[in-house]
Design an enzyme around this catalytic site. Structure first.
Site, mmCIF file in Angstrom:
data_model
loop_
_atom_site.group_PDB
_atom_site.id
_atom_site.type_symbol
_atom_site.label_atom_id
_atom_site.label_comp_id
_atom_site.label_asym_id
_atom_site.label_seq_id
_atom_site.Cartn_x
_atom_site.Cartn_y
_atom_site.Cartn_z
ATOM 1 N N HIS A 1 3.480 7.999 2.161
ATOM 2 C CA HIS A 1 2.044 7.816 1.876
ATOM 3 C C HIS A 1 1.209 8.765 2.730
ATOM 4 C CE1 HIS A 1 3.567 3.910 0.264
ATOM 5 N NE2 HIS A 1 2.705 4.237 -0.685
ATOM 6 N N ILE B 1 0.203 14.664 0.681
ATOM 7 C CA ILE B 1 0.960 15.304 -0.420
ATOM 8 C C ILE B 1 1.102 14.304 -1.570
ATOM 9 C CG2 ILE B 1 2.981 16.679 -1.035
ATOM 10 C CD1 ILE B 1 3.639 16.956 1.920
HETATM 11 P P1 5GP Z 1 1.491 3.146 -3.622
HETATM 12 O O1 5GP Z 1 1.998 2.409 -2.430
HETATM 13 O O2 5GP Z 1 1.873 4.601 -3.631
HETATM 14 O O3 5GP Z 1 0.047 2.962 -3.952
HETATM 15 O O4 5GP Z 1 2.246 2.494 -4.846
HETATM 16 C C1 5GP Z 1 3.497 2.897 -5.176
HETATM 17 C C2 5GP Z 1 4.481 1.828 -4.836
HETATM 18 O O5 5GP Z 1 5.432 1.819 -5.880
HETATM 19 C C3 5GP Z 1 5.258 2.104 -3.574
HETATM 20 O O6 5GP Z 1 4.669 1.573 -2.436
HETATM 21 C C4 5GP Z 1 6.569 1.419 -3.903
HETATM 22 O O7 5GP Z 1 6.463 0.031 -3.682
HETATM 23 C C5 5GP Z 1 6.696 1.630 -5.369
HETATM 24 N N1 5GP Z 1 7.494 2.820 -5.691
HETATM 25 C C6 5GP Z 1 7.060 4.066 -6.028
HETATM 26 N N2 5GP Z 1 8.089 4.865 -6.287
HETATM 27 C C7 5GP Z 1 9.213 4.132 -6.094
HETATM 28 C C8 5GP Z 1 10.598 4.395 -6.206
HETATM 29 O O8 5GP Z 1 11.057 5.480 -6.539
HETATM 30 N N3 5GP Z 1 11.426 3.369 -5.904
HETATM 31 C C9 5GP Z 1 10.992 2.136 -5.545
HETATM 32 N N4 5GP Z 1 11.880 1.219 -5.282
HETATM 33 N N5 5GP Z 1 9.685 1.842 -5.458
HETATM 34 C C10 5GP Z 1 8.815 2.820 -5.720
HETATM 35 MN MN MN Z 2 0.137 5.705 -4.128
#
Ligand code: 5GP
Ligand code: MN
Length: 409
Positions: free
Chosen positions: A171, A174
């Site tokens: 997070h 990038i």
């Molecule tokens: P963000 O935290 O970026 O706003 O939301 C994306 C969330 O989706 C991540 O925190 C994570 O929980 C989940 N996530 C995104 N990509 C992946 C992945 O490739 N694998 C898994 N297990 N979770 C992912």
């Molecule tokens: Mn995100």
């Protein structure tokens, strides 16, 4: 322009009678396949249910489908006008000279296989700043909203600093640049750019850029379990997402950072732009995921009642979880980064004597299996619904645009 504004205002007045009714969340928001026995290991089921569901969230209003249908035709007429206007408009206005290497790299910015890591390398860690600038410029929004370049770059610098606050592997700026670039691909390839007003385009780009600002590298559950200051501030509800969007507005008040300074009173702080940005960032809370997808699936049974703002929220959410649908090398890099972050949270939980969150135990987590579960149960259904929306939105808009072009000629 004047007529369009008046019609949009009339529509807004008519529609306002029907919005904001709170409806019940269906109890069956979790896919049935997850509740029984199956190929997904129990640990991963637990993670999917814990992370991607919520029974508390508010769901925004159902509209009277009859009235919606008649409003739709007005909306389509307005959209068709915008579609025609955009077909003839100049896109990139080239206000500022970007470093030549970056400019060359941006030739590929509409591509799903765009390498944002390479952009970050050639721009000395300024991928977020340049993507933000490039997208606003590409859609001529810097000129339309008279955004001072000085403020844009000062604000972008603050954003990048905010994203680096906790030195997260995943997070970080990038990731924000990646989400904004991926959103751009979805907007372009679906033709959605023709369906959105300038203010909506601006709101979406802004939401993508700020959506994880000052992310702590830990999950909402971790904040709640540790009773962190943010969890206390936001009463355990979408803790991080509330912080991201709130910080984004807070930073506008810092010296020379107000990129909205020349927005007309109609545009900002209009309820529309601010509410949209807030809704879109809050919709990136993964606990809304299954509810959000299910709601749109059922809306699509009656496409005429599809709400634009809901579709916009799903687009940001889809862009946020784009990498499993991208090239293998990009996906692997993002996954490695995410896993590092998850495991560091697990280490903290172990130290604090808390139960380890799913996928956070570096000794037992099955990364490959969890990725398969994530793709089957989260990515695939999300993108299926998104593409159904694209088909439904573009059919009528393109048809109306062709008709009005014929009439004009
Ligand atoms: P963000 O935290 O970026 O706003 O939301 C994306 C969330 O989706 C991540 O925190 C994570 O929980 C989940 N996530 C995104 N990509 C992946 C992945 O490739 N694998 C898994 N297990 N979770 C992912
Ligand atoms: Mn995100």
């Amino acid at each position: 322009e004047h007529i369009r504004r008046n019609i949009e205002y009339a529509i807004a007045v008519m529609e306002s009678r029907y919005v904001n009714r709170v409806v019940e969340i269906p109890d069956d928001e979790v896919p049935a396949t997850l509740s029984g026995e199956g190929p997904v290991p129990p640990e991963i089921k637990r993670w999917l249910v814990q992370t991607f569901t919520s029974r508390r969230a508010d769901v925004r209003g159902r509209k009277e489908s009859e009235t919606r249908r008649s409003l739709r035709s007005v909306v389509h007429a307005v959209q068709a006008g915008m579609f025609v206007e955009r077909m003839f408009r100049k896109t990139s206005v080239g206000v500022q000279n970007l470093p030549p290497e970056v400019q060359e790299h941006f030739k590929n910015i509409d591509s799903w296989s765009y390498d944002v890591f390479e952009l970050d390398r050639i721009s000395d860690g300024n991928s977020l700043k340049f993507v933000f600038y490039e997208l606003l410029n590409k859609y001529d929004l810097i000129r339309k909203f008279k955004i001072p370049l000085k403020s844009l770059f000062a604000y972008s610098a603050r954003l990048q600093r905010g994203y680096r606050k906790y030195n997260n592997r995943y997070h970080n700026p990038i990731h924000a640049a990646d989400v904004a670039q991926s959103l751009n691909c979805l907007l372009v390839s679906s033709g959605f750019v023709h369906w959105l007003s300038d203010l909506e385009m601006f709101s979406m780009i802004m939401a993508a850029v700020v959506h994880d600002l000052e992310h702590s590298g830990t999950t909402n559950t971790f904040h709640t379990n540790t009773r962190s200051p943010l969890a206390q501030m936001y009463n355990d509800k979408s803790v991080l997402e509330n912080h991201h969007i709130s910080s984004a507005f807070r930073l506008l008040n810092e010296e020379d950072c107000d990129i909205l300074v020349n927005f007309s009173k109609d545009d900002y702080p209009s309820k529309e732009a601010r509410t949209l940005m807030i809704d879109m960032v809050l919709a990136t809370d993964m606990s809304q995921h299954f509810g959000q997808v299910k709601k749109l699936q059922s809306n699509l049974q009656h496409p005429e009642s599809l709400e634009k703002s809901r579709a916009m929220c799903l687009m940001i959410h889809s862009a946020d979880i784009n990498h499993p649908s991208k090239q293998w090398e990009l996906h692997c890099r993002w996954t490695e980064r995410l896993v590092v972050e998850f495991f560091e949270q697990g280490d903290q939980e172990r130290k604090l004597g808390l139960p380890l969150s799913p996928l956070c135990d570096r000794h037992t987590t099955m990364v490959a299996q969890s990725q398969i579960g994530f793709m089957d149960y989260v990515i695939k259904p999300t993108y299926d619904v998104l593409f159904d929306i694209f088909r439904n939105v573009n059919g009528p808009v393109v048809r109306d645009a062709i008709l009005s072009l014929r009439r004009a000629s």
